[in-house]
Design a protein around this motif. Structure first.
Motif, PDB file in Angstrom:
ATOM      1  N   LEU A 190     -92.191  -6.722  37.226  1.00  0.00           N
ATOM      2  CA  LEU A 190     -92.299  -7.910  36.380  1.00  0.00           C
ATOM      3  C   LEU A 190     -93.467  -7.791  35.411  1.00  0.00           C
ATOM      4  O   LEU A 190     -93.363  -8.185  34.240  1.00  0.00           O
ATOM      5  N   LEU A 191     -94.576  -7.233  35.886  1.00  0.00           N
ATOM      6  CA  LEU A 191     -95.761  -7.075  35.039  1.00  0.00           C
ATOM      7  C   LEU A 191     -95.459  -6.184  33.836  1.00  0.00           C
ATOM      8  O   LEU A 191     -95.827  -6.499  32.694  1.00  0.00           O
ATOM      9  N   ILE A 192     -94.766  -5.089  34.070  1.00  0.00           N
ATOM     10  CA  ILE A 192     -94.448  -4.145  32.989  1.00  0.00           C
ATOM     11  C   ILE A 192     -93.464  -4.768  31.995  1.00  0.00           C
ATOM     12  O   ILE A 192     -93.632  -4.649  30.775  1.00  0.00           O
TER      13      ILE A 192
ATOM     14  N   VAL B 147     -98.925  -2.184  24.131  1.00  0.00           N
ATOM     15  CA  VAL B 147     -97.630  -2.355  23.472  1.00  0.00           C
ATOM     16  C   VAL B 147     -97.827  -2.712  22.004  1.00  0.00           C
ATOM     17  O   VAL B 147     -97.112  -2.215  21.125  1.00  0.00           O
ATOM     18  N   ALA B 148     -98.818  -3.572  21.742  1.00  0.00           N
ATOM     19  CA  ALA B 148     -99.085  -3.972  20.354  1.00  0.00           C
ATOM     20  C   ALA B 148     -99.467  -2.769  19.502  1.00  0.00           C
ATOM     21  O   ALA B 148     -99.043  -2.638  18.350  1.00  0.00           O
ATOM     22  N   PHE B 149    -100.259  -1.860  20.062  1.00  0.00           N
ATOM     23  CA  PHE B 149    -100.647  -0.668  19.325  1.00  0.00           C
ATOM     24  C   PHE B 149     -99.486   0.313  19.166  1.00  0.00           C
ATOM     25  O   PHE B 149     -99.448   1.085  18.220  1.00  0.00           O
TER      26      PHE B 149
ATOM     27  N   ILE C  51     -92.562  -7.422  26.590  1.00  0.00           N
ATOM     28  CA  ILE C  51     -92.099  -8.581  25.819  1.00  0.00           C
ATOM     29  C   ILE C  51     -93.258  -9.220  25.065  1.00  0.00           C
ATOM     30  O   ILE C  51     -93.190  -9.422  23.837  1.00  0.00           O
ATOM     31  N   TRP C  52     -94.326  -9.553  25.773  1.00  0.00           N
ATOM     32  CA  TRP C  52     -95.446 -10.254  25.141  1.00  0.00           C
ATOM     33  C   TRP C  52     -96.226  -9.345  24.199  1.00  0.00           C
ATOM     34  O   TRP C  52     -96.795  -9.802  23.214  1.00  0.00           O
TER      35      TRP C  52
ATOM     36  N   GLY D 155     -89.902 -13.861  24.007  1.00  0.00           N
ATOM     37  CA  GLY D 155     -91.348 -14.007  24.140  1.00  0.00           C
ATOM     38  C   GLY D 155     -91.783 -15.280  24.821  1.00  0.00           C
ATOM     39  O   GLY D 155     -92.885 -15.350  25.370  1.00  0.00           O
ATOM     40  N   THR D 156     -90.921 -16.311  24.792  1.00  0.00           N
ATOM     41  CA  THR D 156     -91.253 -17.569  25.478  1.00  0.00           C
ATOM     42  C   THR D 156     -90.262 -17.855  26.598  1.00  0.00           C
ATOM     43  O   THR D 156     -90.663 -18.061  27.744  1.00  0.00           O
TER      44      THR D 156
END
Length: 288
Positions: free
Chosen positions: A10-12, A255-257, A17-18, A225-226
């Protein structure tokens, strides 16, 4: 599958997603203002959750609705607008790393306000993870400063809201299943979000192609995302500690990078080190 394995899965998934949410916000702001984006994000998420979980609403005890409204306000409503406003002035990567303050705030609020106990190793893990997040941002080629302190402060307030939310869920809603909590949140926030959307002049510009293109990004943001992410997050809170659940914010910058890499932004060697440091912090903070 036991809870020990499930919580890492779940964490991954939530990190993926976020971690993608910030680039979606950035794309959404091309044709929408922050209030339109925040409202549409909640409306899309609310419609999805109400469709799949409407029948669970009667299961919410009357005395629990006040906590539903609180979690909707702190966990979704306020942050949706704060992050959108902040990204009009500061970069998505900076916003992502500031989001890593959530576990630290969760620890502090949990101890001071909710009377929850944490081990020293968890505090060390939180600190290490946050340092790793700082390395990710400030050792790369994207050295955008955080000179816009007001907008940085907005992100900090959003992290406080998230920290309050996770502690409220853990302490007062632990006996309610994830879908019911997420659906209750949707029922509480969708009407105010629609009212705000009507006040922004959105329906006067919705026919513009630029607006519709941005709406497509916000639809994905709201749905996954929500909507989906909150279902997974509430489930994670129930099977792990609040610190571990909020440790997802350490993985978000990675993930953002990655999305920056897709957009021809290269990670520096120190940023890869920072990513490893983050993983160490997550591991330590997961200790019971």
């Amino acid at each position: 599958m036991d809870n020990k394995q499930l919580k890492w899965i779940l964490l991954i998934i939530m990190a993926l997603i976020w971690g993608s949410s910030f680039i979606l916000i950035k794309k959404g702001l091309i044709g929408l203002d922050p209030y339109q984006l925040g409202s549409l994000r909640m409306i899309f998420a609310g419609m999805f959750l109400l469709v799949i979980g409407f029948r669970t609403l009667p299961q919410i005890p009357r005395d629990k609705w006040k906590f539903m409204f609180l979690t909707a306000m702190f966990g979704i409503f306020i942050p949706a607008y704060l992050f959108a406003i902040a990204e009009t002035k500061i970069g998505s990567s900076i916003t992502g790393v500031l989001n890593s303050l959530v576990p630290l705030n969760s620890l502090i609020l949990g101890a001071l306000v909710f009377g929850l106990n944490f081990k020293r190793i968890q505090i060390i893990g939180v600190s290490i993870g946050f340092l790793g997040s700082l390395m990710l941002v400030f050792t790369g080629s994207d050295t955008q400063t955080t000179a816009n302190f007001f907008y940085v402060f907005l992100v900090f307030i959003a992290t406080l809201c998230y920290a309050l939310n996770v502690n409220i869920v853990k302490k007062y809603l632990a006996d309610i299943d994830s879908l019911t909590i997420a659906t209750g949140n949707s029922a509480a926030m969708i009407v105010p979000a629609f009212v705000i959307l009507c006040c922004t002049g959105f329906f006067e510009v919705v026919h513009l192609s630029k607006v519709q293109h941005s709406m497509a990004f916000v639809f994905v943001l709201g749905l996954f995302g929500t909507g989906v992410a909150n279902l997974l997050f509430f489930r994670l809170i129930k099977i792990s500690s609040t610190v571990f659940a909020t440790s997802v914010t350490y993985l978000i910058p990675i993930v953002a990078f990655f999305w920056g890499l897709v957009d021809n932004e290269m990670l520096s060697p120190l940023q890869f080190v920072g990513a490893c440091v983050i993983l160490v912090g997550v591991y330590l903070s997961s200790k019971k």
